[in-house]
Design a protein around this motif. Sequence first.
Motif, short mmCIF file in Angstrom:
data_model
loop_
_atom_site.label_atom_id
_atom_site.label_comp_id
_atom_site.label_asym_id
_atom_site.label_seq_id
_atom_site.Cartn_x
_atom_site.Cartn_y
_atom_site.Cartn_z
N LYS A 63 12.82 8.49 -0.32
CA LYS A 63 12.04 8.22 -1.52
C LYS A 63 12.60 8.98 -2.72
O LYS A 63 12.72 8.44 -3.82
CB LYS A 63 10.58 8.60 -1.30
N VAL A 96 0.84 -1.19 0.00
CA VAL A 96 0.00 0.00 0.00
C VAL A 96 0.87 1.24 0.00
O VAL A 96 0.67 2.17 -0.77
CB VAL A 96 -0.94 -0.01 1.24
N ASP A 97 1.85 1.25 0.87
CA ASP A 97 2.75 2.41 0.99
C ASP A 97 4.16 1.86 1.16
O ASP A 97 4.57 1.54 2.28
CB ASP A 97 2.33 3.27 2.18
N GLU A 98 4.88 1.73 0.07
CA GLU A 98 6.18 1.09 0.15
C GLU A 98 7.25 1.97 0.78
O GLU A 98 8.29 1.47 1.18
CB GLU A 98 6.64 0.62 -1.22
N ASP A 99 7.01 3.26 0.86
CA ASP A 99 8.01 4.16 1.42
C ASP A 99 7.79 4.45 2.90
O ASP A 99 8.71 4.89 3.58
CB ASP A 99 8.02 5.48 0.66
N ARG A 142 3.25 7.71 4.45
CA ARG A 142 1.89 7.86 4.98
C ARG A 142 1.81 7.37 6.43
O ARG A 142 1.14 7.98 7.27
CB ARG A 142 0.89 7.10 4.12
#
Length: 131
Positions: free
Chosen positions: A118, A59-62, A65
């Motif tokens: 990122k 969903v949020d690889e970094d 969020r």
Amino acid sequence: MSDQYRDDDYSGGYPEQQYDGYEGDYYPEEAGYPQDYGYDQPPAEEPVEPRPEPKIELVDEDGIRAFELATLGWLVGFVALLPFWGLLSDRGWTWWIWTCLAAFGIGAIGIELTRRRKARRLQAEELGQLR
């Protein structure tokens, strides 16, 4: 203790039926042993076709969020505890307010670090694709 349980005269075998476990069974076949209990052979297992592994996308690889939401939660906690400053001060619990404020500050630093990470990753991917 009564002598009825003593086996001083026990010779080690039963004369009416000698058991030799290596040469067949001492139960006669006509007596019904081995009995047929009516069990069938277990059903043969059908081969299972391998299923393809589902592709799970992050969903949020970094993690940006996650940092933003956690930092926002600490900010909300700080603001929610401010009206109770006097009550917390009377009981010696003002550390709750300072904990929320410190966690908010650490979270803000974490947001900035994950954004930089990122950006570096995207830049490295672009350079790798141009070569």
